[in-house]
Design a protein around this motif. Structure first.
Motif, PDB file in Angstrom:
ATOM      1  N   PHE A 106       0.896  -1.310   0.073  1.00  0.00           N
ATOM      2  CA  PHE A 106       0.060   0.052   0.047  1.00  0.00           C
ATOM      3  C   PHE A 106       0.819   1.207  -0.005  1.00  0.00           C
ATOM      4  N   PHE A 107       1.805   1.568   0.917  1.00  0.00           N
ATOM      5  CA  PHE A 107       2.600   2.537   1.071  1.00  0.00           C
ATOM      6  C   PHE A 107       3.675   2.720  -0.205  1.00  0.00           C
ATOM      7  N   ARG A 108       3.957   1.688  -0.769  1.00  0.00           N
ATOM      8  CA  ARG A 108       4.924   1.717  -1.999  1.00  0.00           C
ATOM      9  C   ARG A 108       4.422   2.343  -3.180  1.00  0.00           C
ATOM     10  N   ILE A 109       2.950   2.457  -3.110  1.00  0.00           N
ATOM     11  CA  ILE A 109       2.238   3.116  -4.508  1.00  0.00           C
ATOM     12  C   ILE A 109       2.596   4.371  -4.501  1.00  0.00           C
ATOM     13  N   PHE A 110       2.890   4.996  -3.625  1.00  0.00           N
ATOM     14  CA  PHE A 110       2.703   6.495  -3.495  1.00  0.00           C
ATOM     15  C   PHE A 110       4.251   7.076  -3.597  1.00  0.00           C
ATOM     16  N   SER A 111       4.321   8.409  -4.327  1.00  0.00           N
ATOM     17  CA  SER A 111       5.474   9.063  -4.581  1.00  0.00           C
ATOM     18  C   SER A 111       5.751   9.662  -3.305  1.00  0.00           C
ATOM     19  N   GLU A 112       7.141  10.222  -3.277  1.00  0.00           N
ATOM     20  CA  GLU A 112       7.568  10.783  -2.170  1.00  0.00           C
ATOM     21  C   GLU A 112       6.592  11.934  -1.469  1.00  0.00           C
ATOM     22  N   GLU A 113       6.282  12.939  -2.248  1.00  0.00           N
ATOM     23  CA  GLU A 113       5.086  13.911  -2.177  1.00  0.00           C
ATOM     24  C   GLU A 113       3.942  13.374  -1.678  1.00  0.00           C
ATOM     25  N   GLY A 114       3.468  12.374  -2.289  1.00  0.00           N
ATOM     26  CA  GLY A 114       2.279  11.702  -1.999  1.00  0.00           C
ATOM     27  C   GLY A 114       2.091  11.139  -0.675  1.00  0.00           C
ATOM     28  N   PHE A 115       3.423  10.552  -0.326  1.00  0.00           N
ATOM     29  CA  PHE A 115       3.472   9.741   1.025  1.00  0.00           C
ATOM     30  C   PHE A 115       3.480  10.581   1.990  1.00  0.00           C
ATOM     31  N   ARG A 116       4.128  12.052   1.675  1.00  0.00           N
ATOM     32  CA  ARG A 116       3.965  12.995   2.953  1.00  0.00           C
ATOM     33  C   ARG A 116       2.742  13.531   3.096  1.00  0.00           C
ATOM     34  N   ARG A 117       2.101  13.665   1.844  1.00  0.00           N
ATOM     35  CA  ARG A 117       0.537  14.150   1.912  1.00  0.00           C
ATOM     36  C   ARG A 117      -0.225  13.057   2.745  1.00  0.00           C
ATOM     37  N   LEU A 118      -0.180  11.868   2.573  1.00  0.00           N
ATOM     38  CA  LEU A 118      -0.952  10.949   2.970  1.00  0.00           C
ATOM     39  C   LEU A 118      -0.879  10.964   4.667  1.00  0.00           C
ATOM     40  N   THR A 119       0.643  10.901   4.853  1.00  0.00           N
ATOM     41  CA  THR A 119       0.923  10.683   6.478  1.00  0.00           C
ATOM     42  C   THR A 119       0.499  11.935   6.931  1.00  0.00           C
ATOM     43  N   SER A 120       0.228  13.233   6.558  1.00  0.00           N
ATOM     44  CA  SER A 120      -0.146  14.294   7.292  1.00  0.00           C
ATOM     45  C   SER A 120      -1.573  14.101   7.545  1.00  0.00           C
ATOM     46  N   LEU A 121      -2.313  13.163   6.912  1.00  0.00           N
ATOM     47  CA  LEU A 121      -3.761  13.012   6.909  1.00  0.00           C
ATOM     48  C   LEU A 121      -4.371  11.649   7.940  1.00  0.00           C
ATOM     49  N   LEU A 122      -3.294  11.203   8.178  1.00  0.00           N
ATOM     50  CA  LEU A 122      -3.501   9.875   8.927  1.00  0.00           C
ATOM     51  C   LEU A 122      -3.556  10.185  10.462  1.00  0.00           C
ATOM     52  N   ARG A 123      -4.475   9.158  11.070  1.00  0.00           N
ATOM     53  CA  ARG A 123      -4.396   9.215  12.746  1.00  0.00           C
ATOM     54  C   ARG A 123      -4.159   7.740  13.117  1.00  0.00           C
ATOM     55  N   LYS A 124      -3.740   7.816  14.330  1.00  0.00           N
ATOM     56  CA  LYS A 124      -3.257   6.690  14.869  1.00  0.00           C
ATOM     57  C   LYS A 124      -4.391   6.411  15.961  1.00  0.00           C
ATOM     58  N   LYS A 125      -4.886   4.955  15.647  1.00  0.00           N
ATOM     59  CA  LYS A 125      -6.054   4.163  16.648  1.00  0.00           C
ATOM     60  C   LYS A 125      -5.177   3.025  17.437  1.00  0.00           C
ATOM     61  N   ASP A 126      -5.649   2.877  18.511  1.00  0.00           N
ATOM     62  CA  ASP A 126      -5.156   1.732  19.369  1.00  0.00           C
ATOM     63  C   ASP A 126      -6.445   0.943  19.767  1.00  0.00           C
ATOM     64  N   TYR A 127      -6.561  -0.333  19.747  1.00  0.00           N
ATOM     65  CA  TYR A 127      -7.603  -0.994  20.107  1.00  0.00           C
ATOM     66  C   TYR A 127      -7.128  -2.519  20.891  1.00  0.00           C
ATOM     67  N   PRO A 128      -7.671  -2.642  22.001  1.00  0.00           N
ATOM     68  CA  PRO A 128      -7.396  -3.733  22.709  1.00  0.00           C
ATOM     69  C   PRO A 128      -8.000  -5.395  22.052  1.00  0.00           C
ATOM     70  N   ALA A 129      -7.524  -6.398  22.357  1.00  0.00           N
ATOM     71  CA  ALA A 129      -8.104  -7.461  21.744  1.00  0.00           C
ATOM     72  C   ALA A 129      -9.421  -7.691  22.245  1.00  0.00           C
ATOM     73  N   GLY A 130     -10.457  -8.322  21.181  1.00  0.00           N
ATOM     74  CA  GLY A 130     -11.751  -8.232  21.406  1.00  0.00           C
ATOM     75  C   GLY A 130     -12.355  -7.164  21.162  1.00  0.00           C
ATOM     76  N   LYS A 131     -12.054  -5.910  20.962  1.00  0.00           N
ATOM     77  CA  LYS A 131     -12.543  -4.603  20.498  1.00  0.00           C
ATOM     78  C   LYS A 131     -13.286  -4.913  19.081  1.00  0.00           C
ATOM     79  N   ILE A 132     -14.458  -4.327  19.113  1.00  0.00           N
ATOM     80  CA  ILE A 132     -15.090  -4.367  17.792  1.00  0.00           C
ATOM     81  C   ILE A 132     -14.590  -2.905  17.104  1.00  0.00           C
ATOM     82  N   ILE A 133     -14.002  -3.032  15.858  1.00  0.00           N
ATOM     83  CA  ILE A 133     -13.529  -1.908  15.145  1.00  0.00           C
ATOM     84  C   ILE A 133     -14.548  -1.324  14.201  1.00  0.00           C
ATOM     85  N   VAL A 134     -15.110  -2.205  13.438  1.00  0.00           N
ATOM     86  CA  VAL A 134     -16.209  -1.765  12.322  1.00  0.00           C
ATOM     87  C   VAL A 134     -17.367  -2.765  12.781  1.00  0.00           C
TER      88      VAL A 134
END
Length: 340
Positions: A106-134
Motif C-alpha cells: 500500500f505505501f509503496r504505491i505513493f510518490s515521496e510527495e504523495g506519501f508525505r501528504r498521506l501521512t499528514s492526514l492519517l491518525r493513529k488508533k489503538d484497540y485492545p484484543a476483543g474490541k469491535i473496530i467496525v
C-alpha cells in the motif's frame, strides 16, 4: 519483555542532496532502514554505525545529537533510544509508523510527495484484543491500515470469514459504495491502526491514480476469493433479484471479472441498461438519462430484477469507456451522502 526502539531523525540540513528535516531512520535488530523513498548515503550510514557502537559500549544517554561527516552538504541528526513495553512498541509519530511499514504494498504505491501528504492526514488508533473496530450495518467512517496486530472479519452469525494483519486495509468498500459495512471487524490481538477519514480518503483517491488502481486490484482479488461462485453465475448470464445482490455488487462483479455483455435491470422506475466491454462500463441508460447520470440513479435502487446477457453487438465493441468505474462508484457514494 521490554523491547528497544532506535530512531535517528534529521533535525537540520545544509545543502544536503538526499535528506530533509523530519526524515527518520529506523533500526530493527541489526537492520537500518532509510527514510521512505530515499536512497542510502554510505557516509551517513558509517556515522550512524559509529554512534550505535559508541552507545552500545558506553550504555550512555538515550538521546544524542550529532552532525554527519559531510559530502556535498551537511545533516544534523538526533539519535533516540527508548525501552518500550509491547503495547507501546510503535512510536506515536504517524510518519515514523508509516516509514516502518514501507515494505507494505500500500505505501509503496505513493510518490515521496504523495506519501508525505498521506501521512499528514492519517491518525493513529489503538484497540485492545476483543474490541469491535467496525460493526456490520454501521456507516463507513474511514479507511483502516493495520500497523500492528491481527483482526478477524465476521460474517453472518459471527462466523469468521477472514483474518487480516499488518499492512492490510479494511473499510474502503463502504467509502466507495456509500453502503453500510458488510461485515464486522474485531481485534484478535491488540491492534494499532492508521486511520484515514472519509473526506481525506476521497481527496487521496482523486489525487493518486496509483491508489485507484491499487483499490481496483484489491477489489478484484476480494471478489474472486470470497464470492467466486456467485461471480461465475452472474457472468454466465444468470438472472436474479436485486434484494439478494445490489446493483453496486453487480457492477463490481462484472468489472472485476472483466466481462463483456449487457446488464438489463427491470426497476420500479423503469428499465435500466448497462453495457460492459472487458469489465469497462461503456454505456448506461435509465429511461431518458444516460451514462453517469443514469448510473447514479441505478445504484440507488434496492428492488427489481436483473439479467446479464454475455456478448455485445460489433458496433458497441468500438465504444469508449464512460470513465473509470471505481471513480464513478465514488461519485455515486458522494451523491447519495449529499442527497444529490
Amino acid at each position: 519483555m521490554d523491547k528497544e526502539t532506535i530512531t535517528i531523525t534529521v533535525i537540520g540540513v545544509d545543502e544536503c542532496p538526499l535528506y530533509h528535516v523530519g526524515d527518520v531512520f529506523h533500526l530493527a535488530g541489526k537492520k537500518l532502514s532509510a527514510p521512505y523513498g530515499k536512497s542510502t548515503c554510505l557516509i551517513l550510514v558509517q556515522d550512524i554505525t559509529g554512534i550505535l557502537m559508541k552507545y552500545e559500549c558506553m550504555n550512555g544517554s538515550s538521546r544524542y545529537r550529532f552532525d554527519c561527516s559531510g559530502c556535498g552538504g551537511l545533516a544534523r541528526l538526533e539519535y533516540r533510544r527508548s525501552e518500550l513495553t509491547e503495547p507501546e512498541f510503535f512510536a506515536d509519530d504517524i510518519h515514523s509508523i508509516a516509514c516502518s511499514m514501507q515494505k507494505s504494498t500500500f505505501f509503496r504505491i505513493f510518490s515521496e510527495e504523495g506519501f508525505r501528504r498521506l501521512t499528514s492526514l492519517l491518525r493513529k488508533k489503538d484497540y485492545p484484543a476483543g474490541k469491535i473496530i467496525v460493526r456490520k450495518g454501521d456507516p463507513g467512517t474511514g479507511l483502516f491500515i493495520i500497523a500492528r496486530g491481527k483482526t478477524e472479519v465476521l460474517g453472518k452469525n459471527n462466523i469468521r470469514i477472514a483474518t487480516i494483519g499488518e499492512g492490510d486495509l479494511f473499510g474502503e468498500m463502504s467509502l466507495i459504495s456509500g453502503d453500510p459495512a458488510a461485515a464486522t471487524v474485531c481485534a484478535l490481538t491488540p491492534v494499532t491502526a492508521l486511520f484515514l477519514d472519509a473526506g481525506s480518503f476521497r481527496s487521496v483517491f482523486h489525487e493518486n491514480p496509483a491508489f485507484q488502481i491499487y483499490l481496483t486490484r484489491m477489489l478484484a482479488h476480494r471478489i474472486s476469493a470470497t464470492n467466486l461462485l456467485r461471480s461465475r453465475e452472474i457472468a454466465s448470464g444468470i438472472s436474479g433479484n436485486l434484494t439478494e445482490i445490489s446493483p453496486l455488487e453487480l457492477f463490481q462483479t462484472l468489472y472485476a471479472n472483466q466481462k463483456t455483455g449487457v446488464l438489463v435491470l427491470k426497476l420500479p422506475g423503469g428499465l435500466g441498461v448497462a453495457s460492459f466491454l472487458e469489465g469497462r462500463l461503456i454505456r448506461a441508460k435509465l429511461n431518458e438519462k444516460t451514462d453517469k447520470e443514469a448510473l447514479l440513479d441505478i445504484l440507488q435502487v434496492r428492488e427489481g430484477r436483473y439479467k446479464f446477457n454475455p456478448g455485445l453487438p460489433p458496433e458497441e465493441t468500438r465504444t469508449d469507456e464512460i470513465d473509470n468505474l471505481l471513480k464513478l462508484l465514488m461519485e455515486a457514494a458522494r451523491h447519495e451522502q449529499t442527497g444529490g
